[in-house]
Design a protein around this motif. Structure first.
Motif, mmCIF file in Angstrom:
data_model
loop_
_atom_site.group_PDB
_atom_site.id
_atom_site.type_symbol
_atom_site.label_atom_id
_atom_site.label_comp_id
_atom_site.label_asym_id
_atom_site.label_seq_id
_atom_site.Cartn_x
_atom_site.Cartn_y
_atom_site.Cartn_z
ATOM 1 N N HIS A 1 34.419 9.596 5.113
ATOM 2 C CA HIS A 1 33.522 10.693 5.396
ATOM 3 C C HIS A 1 33.139 10.623 6.861
ATOM 4 O O HIS A 1 32.637 9.625 7.337
ATOM 5 C CB HIS A 1 32.287 10.614 4.501
ATOM 6 C CG HIS A 1 32.585 10.931 3.070
ATOM 7 N ND1 HIS A 1 32.473 12.191 2.571
ATOM 8 C CD2 HIS A 1 33.019 10.163 2.055
ATOM 9 C CE1 HIS A 1 32.802 12.194 1.301
ATOM 10 N NE2 HIS A 1 33.149 10.951 0.964
ATOM 11 N N GLU A 2 33.342 11.708 7.534
ATOM 12 C CA GLU A 2 33.035 11.780 8.966
ATOM 13 C C GLU A 2 31.536 12.008 9.140
ATOM 14 O O GLU A 2 31.073 13.128 9.294
ATOM 15 C CB GLU A 2 33.827 12.931 9.603
ATOM 16 C CG GLU A 2 35.328 12.766 9.516
ATOM 17 C CD GLU A 2 35.826 11.585 10.335
ATOM 18 O OE1 GLU A 2 35.275 11.345 11.425
ATOM 19 O OE2 GLU A 2 36.742 10.900 9.869
ATOM 20 N N ARG A 3 30.788 10.937 9.079
ATOM 21 C CA ARG A 3 29.336 11.012 9.227
ATOM 22 C C ARG A 3 28.939 10.269 10.479
ATOM 23 O O ARG A 3 29.530 9.257 10.823
ATOM 24 C CB ARG A 3 28.634 10.372 8.044
ATOM 25 C CG ARG A 3 28.935 11.015 6.709
ATOM 26 C CD ARG A 3 28.092 10.375 5.629
ATOM 27 N NE ARG A 3 26.677 10.623 5.839
ATOM 28 C CZ ARG A 3 26.030 11.692 5.386
ATOM 29 N NH1 ARG A 3 26.689 12.592 4.706
ATOM 30 N NH2 ARG A 3 24.752 11.847 5.609
ATOM 31 N N PRO A 4 27.880 10.727 11.148
ATOM 32 C CA PRO A 4 27.367 9.956 12.283
ATOM 33 C C PRO A 4 26.851 8.596 11.794
ATOM 34 O O PRO A 4 26.274 8.487 10.723
ATOM 35 C CB PRO A 4 26.216 10.805 12.819
ATOM 36 C CG PRO A 4 26.377 12.150 12.211
ATOM 37 C CD PRO A 4 27.177 11.986 10.963
ATOM 38 N N THR A 5 27.070 7.587 12.574
ATOM 39 C CA THR A 5 26.692 6.224 12.190
ATOM 40 C C THR A 5 25.203 6.101 11.934
ATOM 41 O O THR A 5 24.779 5.333 11.074
ATOM 42 C CB THR A 5 27.091 5.235 13.307
ATOM 43 O OG1 THR A 5 28.338 5.624 13.838
ATOM 44 C CG2 THR A 5 27.231 3.852 12.770
ATOM 45 N N THR A 7 23.287 7.973 10.399
ATOM 46 C CA THR A 7 22.867 8.483 9.093
ATOM 47 C C THR A 7 23.286 7.566 7.948
ATOM 48 O O THR A 7 23.012 7.867 6.798
ATOM 49 C CB THR A 7 23.450 9.884 8.850
ATOM 50 O OG1 THR A 7 24.871 9.798 8.786
ATOM 51 C CG2 THR A 7 23.023 10.852 9.925
ATOM 52 N N ILE A 8 23.943 6.461 8.252
ATOM 53 C CA ILE A 8 24.434 5.555 7.213
ATOM 54 C C ILE A 8 23.553 4.313 7.161
ATOM 55 O O ILE A 8 23.226 3.719 8.177
ATOM 56 C CB ILE A 8 25.897 5.158 7.484
ATOM 57 C CG1 ILE A 8 26.771 6.408 7.465
ATOM 58 C CG2 ILE A 8 26.388 4.151 6.465
ATOM 59 C CD1 ILE A 8 28.187 6.156 7.873
ATOM 60 N N TRP A 56 33.015 6.784 -1.498
ATOM 61 C CA TRP A 56 31.752 7.111 -0.861
ATOM 62 C C TRP A 56 30.702 7.324 -1.934
ATOM 63 O O TRP A 56 30.979 7.847 -3.004
ATOM 64 C CB TRP A 56 31.860 8.371 -0.009
ATOM 65 C CG TRP A 56 30.534 8.771 0.571
ATOM 66 C CD1 TRP A 56 29.707 9.756 0.133
ATOM 67 C CD2 TRP A 56 29.876 8.152 1.674
ATOM 68 N NE1 TRP A 56 28.576 9.801 0.887
ATOM 69 C CE2 TRP A 56 28.650 8.814 1.850
ATOM 70 C CE3 TRP A 56 30.187 7.105 2.524
ATOM 71 C CZ2 TRP A 56 27.748 8.475 2.833
ATOM 72 C CZ3 TRP A 56 29.287 6.765 3.502
ATOM 73 C CH2 TRP A 56 28.097 7.453 3.652
ATOM 74 N N ASP A 58 26.435 8.549 -2.199
ATOM 75 C CA ASP A 58 25.284 9.051 -1.459
ATOM 76 C C ASP A 58 24.199 7.983 -1.306
ATOM 77 O O ASP A 58 23.270 8.147 -0.530
ATOM 78 C CB ASP A 58 24.692 10.284 -2.151
ATOM 79 C CG ASP A 58 25.593 11.495 -1.984
ATOM 80 O OD1 ASP A 58 26.435 11.483 -1.059
ATOM 81 O OD2 ASP A 58 25.454 12.457 -2.766
ATOM 82 N N ILE A 61 23.531 6.831 2.266
ATOM 83 C CA ILE A 61 22.893 7.699 3.259
ATOM 84 C C ILE A 61 21.503 7.146 3.560
ATOM 85 O O ILE A 61 20.743 6.794 2.652
ATOM 86 C CB ILE A 61 22.793 9.151 2.757
ATOM 87 C CG1 ILE A 61 24.199 9.714 2.543
ATOM 88 C CG2 ILE A 61 22.004 10.009 3.738
ATOM 89 C CD1 ILE A 61 24.221 11.091 1.931
#
Length: 103
Positions: A1-5, A7-8, A56, A58, A61
């Motif tokens: 998942h292309e998420r900004p770091t 937000t993880i 992945w 949730d 997050i």
């Protein structure tokens, strides 16, 4: 998942990976897995990347703060002091007072 770091939640990922490694260790000790069955590290790393590419949840997050915290500026007159420095300053003040007494 292309998420900004940002937000993880690294902590939640760490907890999940730790649980998986404990489970792997238990299976290994109980004899369900044999050391001969485990491939070399390079093969394991590439296989894990292949298997976990679409994995992945949730749960990973990061939670968002619902209440903004107000930054409280503290006054600059509070300096940390050790007991030794405080006592030394007191001794110096007392010796100055004692020296200033006329004889």
């Amino acid at each position: 998942h292309e998420r900004p770091t940002e937000t993880i939640s690294i902590e939640n990922i760490f907890v999940d990976v730790t649980k998986e490694l404990v489970a792997f260790n238990v299976l290994l000790r109980r004899g369900f897995l044999l050391l001969e069955d485990i491939p070399p590290c390079e093969d394991v790393a590439s296989r894990l990347q292949e298997l976990l590419r679409d994995e992945w949840t949730d749960r990973w997050i990061k939670a968002i703060n619902k209440k903004r915290r107000v930054h409280v500026v503290q006054s600059g007159n509070r300096a940390p002091g050790s007991v030794f420095r405080i006592l030394e300053a007191h001794r110096k003040r007392r010796s100055k007072q004692w020296m200033s007494i006329p004889r």
